[in-house]
Motif scaffolding. Sequence first.
Motif, PDB file in Angstrom:
ATOM      1  N   ASP A 177      19.115  35.364  51.702  1.00  0.00           N
ATOM      2  CA  ASP A 177      17.915  36.010  52.226  1.00  0.00           C
ATOM      3  C   ASP A 177      17.739  35.794  53.721  1.00  0.00           C
ATOM      4  N   GLU A 178      18.048  34.589  54.194  1.00  0.00           N
ATOM      5  CA  GLU A 178      17.775  34.254  55.589  1.00  0.00           C
ATOM      6  C   GLU A 178      18.562  35.151  56.549  1.00  0.00           C
ATOM      7  N   ASP A 179      19.844  35.351  56.257  1.00  0.00           N
ATOM      8  CA  ASP A 179      20.671  36.196  57.128  1.00  0.00           C
ATOM      9  C   ASP A 179      20.183  37.641  57.113  1.00  0.00           C
ATOM     10  N   VAL A 180      19.820  38.124  55.927  1.00  0.00           N
ATOM     11  CA  VAL A 180      19.350  39.510  55.813  1.00  0.00           C
ATOM     12  C   VAL A 180      18.054  39.695  56.591  1.00  0.00           C
ATOM     13  N   GLN A 181      17.118  38.764  56.477  1.00  0.00           N
ATOM     14  CA  GLN A 181      15.843  38.873  57.177  1.00  0.00           C
ATOM     15  C   GLN A 181      16.037  38.819  58.688  1.00  0.00           C
ATOM     16  N   ARG A 182      16.954  37.989  59.146  1.00  0.00           N
ATOM     17  CA  ARG A 182      17.144  37.787  60.578  1.00  0.00           C
ATOM     18  C   ARG A 182      17.749  39.015  61.265  1.00  0.00           C
ATOM     19  N   ASP A 183      18.738  39.631  60.617  1.00  0.00           N
ATOM     20  CA  ASP A 183      19.427  40.776  61.221  1.00  0.00           C
ATOM     21  C   ASP A 183      19.865  41.715  60.102  1.00  0.00           C
ATOM     22  N   PRO A 184      18.923  42.491  59.551  1.00  0.00           N
ATOM     23  CA  PRO A 184      19.195  43.235  58.308  1.00  0.00           C
ATOM     24  C   PRO A 184      20.364  44.210  58.365  1.00  0.00           C
ATOM     25  N   ILE A 185      20.394  45.104  59.341  1.00  0.00           N
ATOM     26  CA  ILE A 185      21.411  46.154  59.365  1.00  0.00           C
ATOM     27  C   ILE A 185      22.805  45.556  59.528  1.00  0.00           C
ATOM     28  N   ARG A 186      22.961  44.687  60.512  1.00  0.00           N
ATOM     29  CA  ARG A 186      24.272  44.103  60.774  1.00  0.00           C
ATOM     30  C   ARG A 186      24.750  43.269  59.582  1.00  0.00           C
ATOM     31  N   THR A 187      23.818  42.525  58.976  1.00  0.00           N
ATOM     32  CA  THR A 187      24.188  41.654  57.859  1.00  0.00           C
ATOM     33  C   THR A 187      24.573  42.463  56.629  1.00  0.00           C
ATOM     34  N   LEU A 188      23.765  43.476  56.296  1.00  0.00           N
ATOM     35  CA  LEU A 188      24.061  44.294  55.123  1.00  0.00           C
ATOM     36  C   LEU A 188      25.371  45.053  55.302  1.00  0.00           C
ATOM     37  N   LEU A 189      25.631  45.511  56.512  1.00  0.00           N
ATOM     38  CA  LEU A 189      26.898  46.198  56.772  1.00  0.00           C
ATOM     39  C   LEU A 189      28.073  45.238  56.602  1.00  0.00           C
ATOM     40  N   SER A 190      27.894  43.994  57.016  1.00  0.00           N
ATOM     41  CA  SER A 190      28.979  43.014  56.859  1.00  0.00           C
ATOM     42  C   SER A 190      29.250  42.737  55.382  1.00  0.00           C
ATOM     43  N   TYR A 191      28.179  42.737  54.558  1.00  0.00           N
ATOM     44  CA  TYR A 191      28.371  42.561  53.110  1.00  0.00           C
ATOM     45  C   TYR A 191      29.173  43.728  52.538  1.00  0.00           C
ATOM     46  N   TYR A 192      28.797  44.929  52.941  1.00  0.00           N
ATOM     47  CA  TYR A 192      29.457  46.140  52.444  1.00  0.00           C
ATOM     48  C   TYR A 192      30.929  46.145  52.849  1.00  0.00           C
ATOM     49  N   THR A 193      31.207  45.752  54.093  1.00  0.00           N
ATOM     50  CA  THR A 193      32.587  45.687  54.579  1.00  0.00           C
ATOM     51  C   THR A 193      33.384  44.631  53.810  1.00  0.00           C
ATOM     52  N   LYS A 194      32.758  43.487  53.587  1.00  0.00           N
ATOM     53  CA  LYS A 194      33.429  42.396  52.865  1.00  0.00           C
ATOM     54  C   LYS A 194      33.746  42.818  51.430  1.00  0.00           C
ATOM     55  N   PHE A 195      32.835  43.594  50.834  1.00  0.00           N
ATOM     56  CA  PHE A 195      33.071  44.058  49.466  1.00  0.00           C
ATOM     57  C   PHE A 195      34.394  44.814  49.382  1.00  0.00           C
ATOM     58  N   HIS A 196      34.638  45.721  50.329  1.00  0.00           N
ATOM     59  CA  HIS A 196      35.866  46.534  50.280  1.00  0.00           C
ATOM     60  C   HIS A 196      37.112  45.678  50.502  1.00  0.00           C
ATOM     61  N   VAL A 197      36.984  44.663  51.337  1.00  0.00           N
ATOM     62  CA  VAL A 197      38.119  43.758  51.552  1.00  0.00           C
ATOM     63  C   VAL A 197      38.429  43.006  50.269  1.00  0.00           C
ATOM     64  N   GLU A 198      37.381  42.486  49.637  1.00  0.00           N
ATOM     65  CA  GLU A 198      37.575  41.696  48.419  1.00  0.00           C
ATOM     66  C   GLU A 198      38.002  42.564  47.243  1.00  0.00           C
ATOM     67  N   ALA A 199      37.530  43.816  47.218  1.00  0.00           N
ATOM     68  CA  ALA A 199      37.895  44.715  46.116  1.00  0.00           C
ATOM     69  C   ALA A 199      39.373  45.068  46.139  1.00  0.00           C
ATOM     70  N   GLU A 200      39.988  44.986  47.321  1.00  0.00           N
ATOM     71  CA  GLU A 200      41.434  45.192  47.399  1.00  0.00           C
ATOM     72  C   GLU A 200      42.178  44.092  46.639  1.00  0.00           C
ATOM     73  N   LYS A 201      41.595  42.889  46.652  1.00  0.00           N
ATOM     74  CA  LYS A 201      42.203  41.766  45.950  1.00  0.00           C
ATOM     75  C   LYS A 201      41.800  41.736  44.480  1.00  0.00           C
ATOM     76  N   ASP A 202      40.565  42.166  44.209  1.00  0.00           N
ATOM     77  CA  ASP A 202      40.031  42.105  42.845  1.00  0.00           C
ATOM     78  C   ASP A 202      39.402  43.448  42.485  1.00  0.00           C
ATOM     79  N   PRO A 203      40.176  44.383  41.926  1.00  0.00           N
ATOM     80  CA  PRO A 203      39.669  45.720  41.595  1.00  0.00           C
ATOM     81  C   PRO A 203      38.501  45.704  40.621  1.00  0.00           C
ATOM     82  N   GLU A 204      38.315  44.613  39.877  1.00  0.00           N
ATOM     83  CA  GLU A 204      37.194  44.528  38.937  1.00  0.00           C
ATOM     84  C   GLU A 204      35.852  44.632  39.653  1.00  0.00           C
ATOM     85  N   LEU A 205      35.830  44.318  40.948  1.00  0.00           N
ATOM     86  CA  LEU A 205      34.588  44.419  41.717  1.00  0.00           C
ATOM     87  C   LEU A 205      34.075  45.861  41.756  1.00  0.00           C
ATOM     88  N   ASN A 206      34.996  46.813  41.797  1.00  0.00           N
ATOM     89  CA  ASN A 206      34.570  48.216  41.813  1.00  0.00           C
ATOM     90  C   ASN A 206      33.861  48.589  40.520  1.00  0.00           C
TER      91      ASN A 206
END
Length: 282
Positions: free
Chosen positions: A179-208
């Motif tokens: 919560d703290e990171d999202v509250q501090r800088d919402p757009i940048r933080t949420l975008l970083s989560y979304y980007t990380k998801f795609h990186v991790e999904a390459e390793k673990d397709p179950e995430l999709n």
Amino acid sequence: MADFKGDIAALIAEHVEGLSREEIRGMIEIPQNKEMGDYAFPCFRLAKTYRKAPQMIAADIAEAISGAGMFAKVEQVNAYVNMFMSREQVIRPALEAALDAEHFGFSDEGNGKTIVIDFSSPNIAKPFHIGHIRTTVIGYSIYKIYDSLGYNVVRTNHLGDYGTQFGKMICAYRHWGNDEDVQRDPIRTLLSYYTKFHVEAEKDPELNEEARKTFYDLEHGGEDEIRLWKWFSDLSLREFNRVYDMMGIEFDAYDGESMYSDMMPRHIEDLKQKGLLKESQG
């Protein structure tokens, strides 16, 4: 408003025979190349009347009208009289009209009519880019034009706030967010989560698959999914409005894609009844 074509036609009519002022006005052209003047008058039709070459007629007319105050320069080019307007003569009437009018350029042609302008339309949890600024400025300019013409203008900001990407973002937040990171800088933080998801999904397709299930739960009223989705949306809107406030831009509606979610079941059922749907991968 000044009628320069009419003024030129009246002036030329004093020096030619066989053509009415209205005919001359209809013959006056605007050259495609600005280096050829602001207006041009072709002399081909006068050749039969004067029994002279059109070039010679054009030279005579150019000499006859060149002293008029409305022109900065008049010249004969082949069979044309090319006229360059005096900038002072062109600008002065427009400025005087603007200064004298209480609401210059306004009208009531749109009274009783409504027009909807959809512009800007960013995606939730993603930063503005130059394309959003472009459509925002163009959209707001169109709004100001129609508003000055008396229309009831509804300004809509159709947000990209629904879809599988929100299943991915919620999944990413649950796996790696706080919560703290999202509250501090919402757009940048949420975008970083979304980007990380795609990186991790390459390793673990179950995430999709997890993301698809999460969005399914969001569509079907999952409390925690709705809470997170609404939180992400509210934080994004707060950041968007900070930028809009800097630009002095307001909207009448922020209805995004999610607004249509409740309308989908009846349309899906209608398509089913017509045999137009085919189930794919669940």
